[in-house]
Design a protein around this motif. Structure first.
Motif, PDB file in Angstrom:
ATOM      1  N   UNK A  62       0.792  -1.232   0.000  1.00  0.00           N
ATOM      2  CA  UNK A  62       0.000   0.000   0.000  1.00  0.00           C
ATOM      3  C   UNK A  62       0.819   1.274   0.000  1.00  0.00           C
ATOM      4  N   UNK A  63       2.131   1.190  -0.015  1.00  0.00           N
ATOM      5  CA  UNK A  63       3.010   2.365  -0.006  1.00  0.00           C
ATOM      6  C   UNK A  63       3.814   2.428  -1.298  1.00  0.00           C
ATOM      7  N   UNK A  64       4.162   3.642  -1.700  1.00  0.00           N
ATOM      8  CA  UNK A  64       5.022   3.835  -2.862  1.00  0.00           C
ATOM      9  C   UNK A  64       4.492   3.122  -4.086  1.00  0.00           C
ATOM     10  N   UNK A  65       5.345   2.306  -4.689  1.00  0.00           N
ATOM     11  CA  UNK A  65       5.002   1.601  -5.922  1.00  0.00           C
ATOM     12  C   UNK A  65       4.500   0.179  -5.685  1.00  0.00           C
ATOM     13  N   UNK A  66       4.270  -0.190  -4.432  1.00  0.00           N
ATOM     14  CA  UNK A  66       3.712  -1.517  -4.118  1.00  0.00           C
ATOM     15  C   UNK A  66       2.201  -1.475  -4.196  1.00  0.00           C
ATOM     16  N   UNK A  67       1.620  -2.609  -4.518  1.00  0.00           N
ATOM     17  CA  UNK A  67       0.162  -2.695  -4.603  1.00  0.00           C
ATOM     18  C   UNK A  67      -0.472  -2.563  -3.218  1.00  0.00           C
ATOM     19  N   UNK A  68      -1.683  -2.070  -3.234  1.00  0.00           N
ATOM     20  CA  UNK A  68      -2.453  -1.936  -2.002  1.00  0.00           C
ATOM     21  C   UNK A  68      -3.327  -3.173  -1.837  1.00  0.00           C
ATOM     22  N   UNK A  69      -3.435  -3.684  -0.624  1.00  0.00           N
ATOM     23  CA  UNK A  69      -4.326  -4.843  -0.417  1.00  0.00           C
ATOM     24  C   UNK A  69      -5.784  -4.420  -0.606  1.00  0.00           C
ATOM     25  N   UNK A  70      -6.646  -5.412  -0.828  1.00  0.00           N
ATOM     26  CA  UNK A  70      -8.064  -5.146  -1.065  1.00  0.00           C
ATOM     27  C   UNK A  70      -8.712  -4.404   0.100  1.00  0.00           C
ATOM     28  N   UNK A  71      -8.306  -4.738   1.321  1.00  0.00           N
ATOM     29  CA  UNK A  71      -8.878  -4.098   2.505  1.00  0.00           C
ATOM     30  C   UNK A  71      -7.741  -3.556   3.380  1.00  0.00           C
ATOM     31  N   UNK A  72      -7.154  -2.420   2.993  1.00  0.00           N
ATOM     32  CA  UNK A  72      -5.992  -1.904   3.722  1.00  0.00           C
ATOM     33  C   UNK A  72      -6.266  -1.598   5.190  1.00  0.00           C
ATOM     34  N   UNK A  73      -7.488  -1.305   5.516  1.00  0.00           N
ATOM     35  CA  UNK A  73      -7.825  -0.990   6.902  1.00  0.00           C
ATOM     36  C   UNK A  73      -7.704  -2.209   7.824  1.00  0.00           C
ATOM     37  N   UNK A  74      -7.635  -3.394   7.241  1.00  0.00           N
ATOM     38  CA  UNK A  74      -7.514  -4.614   8.032  1.00  0.00           C
ATOM     39  C   UNK A  74      -6.061  -5.079   8.169  1.00  0.00           C
ATOM     40  N   UNK A  75      -5.128  -4.333   7.588  1.00  0.00           N
ATOM     41  CA  UNK A  75      -3.716  -4.718   7.658  1.00  0.00           C
ATOM     42  C   UNK A  75      -3.210  -4.618   9.095  1.00  0.00           C
ATOM     43  N   UNK A  76      -2.307  -5.518   9.444  1.00  0.00           N
ATOM     44  CA  UNK A  76      -1.732  -5.539  10.786  1.00  0.00           C
ATOM     45  C   UNK A  76      -0.208  -5.542  10.692  1.00  0.00           C
TER      46      UNK A  76
END
Length: 105
Positions: A62-76
């Motif tokens: 989810x940062x820079x040039x990396x892909x963001x997960x489908x539900x970033x708010x659930x990342x730990x």
């Protein structure tokens, strides 16, 4: 920076942007803070590579040039750890020295 190479590596279903310089069996992995990107470590990466190490930094999910997960708010924080382990496995690296932005010395 002129000698830093960039690529994307598929890790746990996401394409993560990886910056790398240097070669050899000794590896230093740089983990950026939040909300930073790999670029935070560019000067240190060159310095450790000039001293015989392989330096790797990547944009966290989810940062820079990396892909963001489908539900970033659930990342730990565990997702970050699991991403690092999976990235190292995909690069064939089994032992590293870690550097983080908040180290105390």
């Amino acid at each position: 920076m002129e000698n830093i190479h960039h690529k994307h590596v598929e890790v746990r279903g996401l394409k993560l942007h990886v910056a790398e310089i240097g070669s050899g069996p000794k590896v230093v992995v740089f983990l950026h803070g939040f909300p930073e990107i790999w670029y935070t470590w560019r000067h240190q990466m060159v310095a450790v590579a000039n001293n015989g190490y392989r330096a790797i930094a990547f944009d966290h999910r989810g940062y820079g040039l990396s892909e963001q997960p489908a539900e970033p708010e659930k990342a730990t924080f565990k997702d970050l750890i699991d991403d690092v382990v999976a990235l190292l496995d995909s690069l064939g690296i089994n032992k590293v020295i870690f550097c983080n932005l908040f180290s105390t010395s």
